[in-house]
Design a protein around this motif. Structure first.
Motif, PDB file in Angstrom:
ATOM      1  N   GLY A 147       0.872  -0.991  -0.065  1.00 42.21           N
ATOM      2  CA  GLY A 147       0.047  -0.043  -0.459  1.00 42.21           C
ATOM      3  C   GLY A 147       0.753   1.547   0.285  1.00 42.21           C
ATOM      4  O   GLY A 147       0.393   2.462  -0.583  1.00 42.21           O
ATOM      5  N   ASP A 148       2.345   1.293   0.343  1.00 42.18           N
ATOM      6  CA  ASP A 148       3.024   2.697   0.777  1.00 42.18           C
ATOM      7  C   ASP A 148       3.919   2.626   0.445  1.00 42.18           C
ATOM      8  O   ASP A 148       4.393   3.801   0.003  1.00 42.18           O
ATOM      9  N   LEU A 149       4.801   1.399  -0.388  1.00 40.08           N
ATOM     10  CA  LEU A 149       6.134   1.650  -0.924  1.00 40.08           C
ATOM     11  C   LEU A 149       5.929   1.118  -2.365  1.00 40.08           C
ATOM     12  O   LEU A 149       7.167   1.590  -3.193  1.00 40.08           O
ATOM     13  N   SER A 150       5.445   0.472  -2.354  1.00 41.45           N
ATOM     14  CA  SER A 150       5.557  -0.736  -4.021  1.00 41.45           C
ATOM     15  C   SER A 150       4.769   0.083  -5.257  1.00 41.45           C
ATOM     16  O   SER A 150       4.860   1.254  -5.816  1.00 41.45           O
ATOM     17  N   ILE A 151       3.467   0.560  -4.749  1.00 34.51           N
ATOM     18  CA  ILE A 151       2.183   0.378  -6.434  1.00 34.51           C
ATOM     19  C   ILE A 151       1.461   2.215  -5.907  1.00 34.51           C
ATOM     20  O   ILE A 151       0.416   1.809  -5.034  1.00 34.51           O
ATOM     21  N   PRO A 152       1.390   3.208  -6.139  1.00 34.36           N
ATOM     22  CA  PRO A 152       0.890   4.154  -5.488  1.00 34.36           C
ATOM     23  C   PRO A 152      -0.396   4.082  -6.247  1.00 34.36           C
ATOM     24  O   PRO A 152      -1.042   3.597  -7.973  1.00 34.36           O
ATOM     25  N   PRO A 153      -1.680   4.193  -5.687  1.00 34.60           N
ATOM     26  CA  PRO A 153      -2.953   4.014  -6.617  1.00 34.60           C
ATOM     27  C   PRO A 153      -3.338   5.414  -7.925  1.00 34.60           C
ATOM     28  O   PRO A 153      -2.473   6.170  -7.812  1.00 34.60           O
ATOM     29  N   GLY A 154      -4.545   5.332  -8.173  1.00 36.89           N
ATOM     30  CA  GLY A 154      -5.030   6.360  -9.123  1.00 36.89           C
ATOM     31  C   GLY A 154      -4.727   6.110 -10.526  1.00 36.89           C
ATOM     32  O   GLY A 154      -4.030   5.456 -10.700  1.00 36.89           O
ATOM     33  N   TRP A 155      -3.898   6.566 -11.423  1.00 35.84           N
ATOM     34  CA  TRP A 155      -4.415   6.961 -12.229  1.00 35.84           C
ATOM     35  C   TRP A 155      -2.736   6.676 -12.579  1.00 35.84           C
ATOM     36  O   TRP A 155      -2.108   8.133 -11.654  1.00 35.84           O
ATOM     37  N   ARG A 156      -2.054   6.086 -14.319  1.00 35.79           N
ATOM     38  CA  ARG A 156      -0.507   6.438 -13.771  1.00 35.79           C
ATOM     39  C   ARG A 156      -0.121   5.736 -15.233  1.00 35.79           C
ATOM     40  O   ARG A 156      -0.539   5.156 -15.483  1.00 35.79           O
ATOM     41  N   VAL A 157       0.987   6.015 -15.153  1.00 30.00           N
ATOM     42  CA  VAL A 157       1.423   4.946 -16.823  1.00 30.00           C
ATOM     43  C   VAL A 157       2.923   5.304 -16.318  1.00 30.00           C
ATOM     44  O   VAL A 157       3.819   5.415 -15.927  1.00 30.00           O
TER      45      VAL A 157
END
Length: 231
Positions: free
Chosen positions: A126-136
């Motif tokens: 949740g905090d280190l690997s992959i952010p939430p929301g839109w991403r490229v």
């Protein structure tokens, strides 16, 4: 019915944007405004273009096509201007996405954090690997389905993540990704998020049952059909 535009990205604005066919440097994502079939499936469309040719186009629609009355608010996107920010991401830690020994170390660290901080403890996922929301680019989140192999249907090449679209830009399980100006500095978890729905869901969209929409393209031949994966 006309497709609804969800997003467009120029290669000049987004570092690391996957290459398009024939040196295309503009990618656009569309969605049908209605669900189809007994399972209420969505139909998406990806279009690659040459930005220079598009900007010199002599024929534009004087009036954009109108979408008919929709049943739910989240069917129609809220217009947004993007301000790309480059961040480091790391693979989802499950199954064989990382070496088993490394996943074991991550699990041990997560357990230690939970023992010390309780329900508001930071976590790798949740905090280190992959952010939430839109991403490229980056890595896909497999929170709902578990890791899945995504291979090109035309040539069997493992596909590359082009884009992830999410309904929320922040949530209680991703405290570290919440912008400083949108959270209370002395709080953690859901209680720390300030600004309400307009801040946490700026695009006003949902995908599936609050899942992420992953768009994969073929690195061997970007002209091969993309794959759309809800996870």
């Amino acid at each position: 019915m006309p497709f609804v535009g969800l997003a467009q990205f120029f290669d000049r604005d987004v570092p690391g944007l996957a290459a398009g066919p024939d040196d295309a440097d503009l990618v656009q994502i569309f969605r049908c405004p209605f669900a189809h079939g007994p399972h209420l499936e969505r139909r998406y469309h990806l279009r690659w273009r040459q930005a220079a040719e598009t900007e010199r186009a002599e024929r534009f629609l004087a009036t954009p096509p109108e979408v008919p009355m929709l049943r739910w608010e989240h069917e129609l996107p809220e217009p947004c201007v993007l301000h790309p920010e480059e961040v480091d991401t790391y693979p989802w830690a499950e199954d064989d996405t990382l070496p088993a020994s490394l996943i074991a170390l991550i699990d041990t660290w997560d357990d230690a954090q939970a023992a010390e901080h309780g329900c508001d403890a930071p976590s790798y996922q949740g905090d280190l690997s992959i952010p939430p929301g839109w991403r490229v680019g980056g890595f896909p989140s497999w929170a709902s389905t578990g890791p899945t192999a995504v291979d090109c249907a035309s040539c069997a090449t493992p596909m590359r993540l082009l884009l992830t679209a999410g309904g929320c830009e922040m949530d209680a399980g991703s405290h570290s990704w919440v912008p400083l100006e949108d959270r209370g500095p002395s709080l953690r978890g859901k209680a720390s998020i300030r600004g309400g729905v307009s801040v946490s869901q700026p695009t006003r969209l949902r995908f599936g049952r609050d899942l992420d929409l992953h768009v994969f393209t073929c690195p061997a031949n970007p002209g091969h059909p993309p794959q759309w994966v809800l996870a």
